[in-house]
Design a protein around this motif. Sequence first.
Motif, mmCIF file in Angstrom:
data_model
loop_
_atom_site.group_PDB
_atom_site.id
_atom_site.type_symbol
_atom_site.label_atom_id
_atom_site.label_comp_id
_atom_site.label_asym_id
_atom_site.label_seq_id
_atom_site.Cartn_x
_atom_site.Cartn_y
_atom_site.Cartn_z
ATOM 1 N N ASP A 100 53.667 35.136 34.412
ATOM 2 C CA ASP A 100 52.956 35.555 33.283
ATOM 3 C C ASP A 100 51.539 35.762 33.645
ATOM 4 O OD1 ASP A 100 54.994 36.110 31.725
ATOM 5 O OD2 ASP A 100 54.801 34.650 30.256
ATOM 6 N N ASP A 101 50.823 34.356 34.301
ATOM 7 C CA ASP A 101 49.592 34.432 34.921
ATOM 8 C C ASP A 101 49.272 35.409 35.971
ATOM 9 O OD1 ASP A 101 48.975 32.473 32.972
ATOM 10 O OD2 ASP A 101 49.308 30.775 34.605
ATOM 11 N N LEU A 102 50.313 35.470 36.994
ATOM 12 C CA LEU A 102 50.251 36.433 37.934
ATOM 13 C C LEU A 102 50.323 37.975 37.514
ATOM 14 C CD1 LEU A 102 52.556 34.750 40.561
ATOM 15 C CD2 LEU A 102 49.985 34.892 40.668
ATOM 16 N N LYS A 103 50.947 38.287 36.458
ATOM 17 C CA LYS A 103 50.948 39.586 35.960
ATOM 18 C C LYS A 103 49.420 39.913 35.419
ATOM 19 C CE LYS A 103 55.901 40.289 34.844
ATOM 20 N NZ LYS A 103 56.747 40.465 33.816
ATOM 21 N N ARG A 104 49.050 38.927 34.801
ATOM 22 C CA ARG A 104 47.512 39.282 34.115
ATOM 23 C C ARG A 104 46.655 39.234 35.298
ATOM 24 N NH1 ARG A 104 49.620 35.703 30.153
ATOM 25 N NH2 ARG A 104 49.001 33.726 31.478
ATOM 26 N N GLN A 105 46.617 38.325 36.246
ATOM 27 C CA GLN A 105 45.599 38.640 37.433
ATOM 28 C C GLN A 105 45.936 39.889 37.982
ATOM 29 O OE1 GLN A 105 46.155 35.201 40.157
ATOM 30 N NE2 GLN A 105 45.716 33.742 38.581
ATOM 31 N N ASN A 106 47.039 40.360 38.265
ATOM 32 C CA ASN A 106 47.457 41.504 38.948
ATOM 33 C C ASN A 106 46.970 42.757 38.033
ATOM 34 O OD1 ASN A 106 48.685 43.158 40.912
ATOM 35 N ND2 ASN A 106 50.320 43.557 39.951
ATOM 36 N N LYS A 107 46.981 42.560 36.748
ATOM 37 C CA LYS A 107 46.476 43.653 36.018
ATOM 38 C C LYS A 107 44.966 43.822 36.178
ATOM 39 C CE LYS A 107 48.848 44.952 31.426
ATOM 40 N NZ LYS A 107 48.994 44.516 30.396
ATOM 41 N N VAL A 108 44.195 42.725 35.913
ATOM 42 C CA VAL A 108 42.798 42.581 36.149
ATOM 43 C C VAL A 108 42.302 43.233 37.487
ATOM 44 C CG1 VAL A 108 40.926 41.066 36.699
ATOM 45 C CG2 VAL A 108 42.576 40.443 34.613
ATOM 46 N N LEU A 109 42.904 42.861 38.738
ATOM 47 C CA LEU A 109 42.773 43.254 39.995
ATOM 48 C C LEU A 109 43.155 44.983 39.995
ATOM 49 C CD1 LEU A 109 44.081 40.483 41.958
ATOM 50 C CD2 LEU A 109 41.792 41.019 41.797
ATOM 51 N N GLU A 110 44.067 45.410 39.247
ATOM 52 C CA GLU A 110 44.184 46.647 39.432
ATOM 53 C C GLU A 110 43.301 47.382 38.636
ATOM 54 O OE1 GLU A 110 48.130 47.150 37.931
ATOM 55 O OE2 GLU A 110 49.230 46.750 39.712
ATOM 56 N N GLU A 111 42.746 46.843 37.574
ATOM 57 C CA GLU A 111 41.668 47.612 36.695
ATOM 58 C C GLU A 111 40.486 47.538 37.548
ATOM 59 O OE1 GLU A 111 39.725 49.855 34.008
ATOM 60 O OE2 GLU A 111 41.846 49.048 33.898
ATOM 61 N N GLN A 112 40.041 46.413 38.324
ATOM 62 C CA GLN A 112 38.914 46.542 39.258
ATOM 63 C C GLN A 112 38.832 47.392 40.319
ATOM 64 O OE1 GLN A 112 38.652 42.219 40.775
ATOM 65 N NE2 GLN A 112 37.599 41.723 38.525
ATOM 66 N N MET A 113 40.019 47.660 40.906
ATOM 67 C CA MET A 113 40.481 48.588 41.800
ATOM 68 C C MET A 113 40.094 49.957 41.405
ATOM 69 S SD MET A 113 43.760 47.508 44.342
ATOM 70 C CE MET A 113 44.447 49.098 44.048
ATOM 71 N N ARG A 114 40.607 50.294 40.224
ATOM 72 C CA ARG A 114 40.135 51.599 39.624
ATOM 73 C C ARG A 114 38.868 51.812 39.390
ATOM 74 N NH1 ARG A 114 45.392 50.708 37.131
ATOM 75 N NH2 ARG A 114 44.782 49.688 35.313
ATOM 76 N N THR A 115 38.210 50.889 38.813
ATOM 77 C CA THR A 115 36.833 50.891 38.605
ATOM 78 C C THR A 115 36.063 51.001 39.807
ATOM 79 O OG1 THR A 115 37.020 49.351 36.827
ATOM 80 C CG2 THR A 115 34.885 49.828 37.722
ATOM 81 N N LEU A 116 36.577 50.330 40.987
ATOM 82 C CA LEU A 116 35.669 50.575 42.097
ATOM 83 C C LEU A 116 36.099 52.090 42.867
ATOM 84 C CD1 LEU A 116 36.347 47.163 43.700
ATOM 85 C CD2 LEU A 116 34.328 48.000 42.893
ATOM 86 N N GLU A 117 37.412 52.368 42.911
ATOM 87 C CA GLU A 117 37.619 53.890 43.374
ATOM 88 C C GLU A 117 36.876 54.805 42.492
ATOM 89 O OE1 GLU A 117 42.058 53.898 43.074
ATOM 90 O OE2 GLU A 117 42.073 52.783 44.670
ATOM 91 N N LYS A 118 36.741 54.831 41.211
ATOM 92 C CA LYS A 118 36.133 55.744 40.493
ATOM 93 C C LYS A 118 34.501 55.800 40.997
ATOM 94 C CE LYS A 118 38.595 55.620 36.282
ATOM 95 N NZ LYS A 118 38.755 55.420 34.818
#
Length: 156
Positions: A100-118
């Motif tokens: 569950d912790d890794l899934k939360r971390q993955n979500k945060v990192l994916e959101e950061q990636m989307r923000t950086l790509e935008k």
Amino acid sequence: MSDEDKDVDIESDDEDLCSSASISGDNSRNNTFSQADKRAHHNALERKRRDHIKDSFSSLRDAVPSLNGEKASRAQILKKAAEYISYMRRKNTTVQADIDDLKRQNKVLEEQMRTLEKAKSAGITDLGLNGTSILDNTNHTKIESESVSSLDGMSD
């Protein structure tokens, strides 16, 4: 021999034995089973039931790592099996929490990636509010150097 073959229904076998004896009537001595026959049949069923229980305990003993196939009483086997089940439940809970912790971390990192790509596609270099940048220069530099060194096969 499969587990299905080992399952024994003593009551139905005894009923079959008694019903087949009474079908032809009490007058016909050839078709009726004597008490000795009934007792022998019952003993065979009981022996089969005990063997099934013995085999089941052996399988349980072999499944518990702390027993490792060593000789143990039935009480010891049950106690160790219960301890092992408790241990595995705790371990499962811990592993699930890690997942569950890794899934939360993955979500945060994916959101950061989307923000950086935008931001990259819009040409924005400073994404932070109040003069702070989302990209911390020290972390960005470290990540960049780790990526380069991993591509070169070199380590820091």
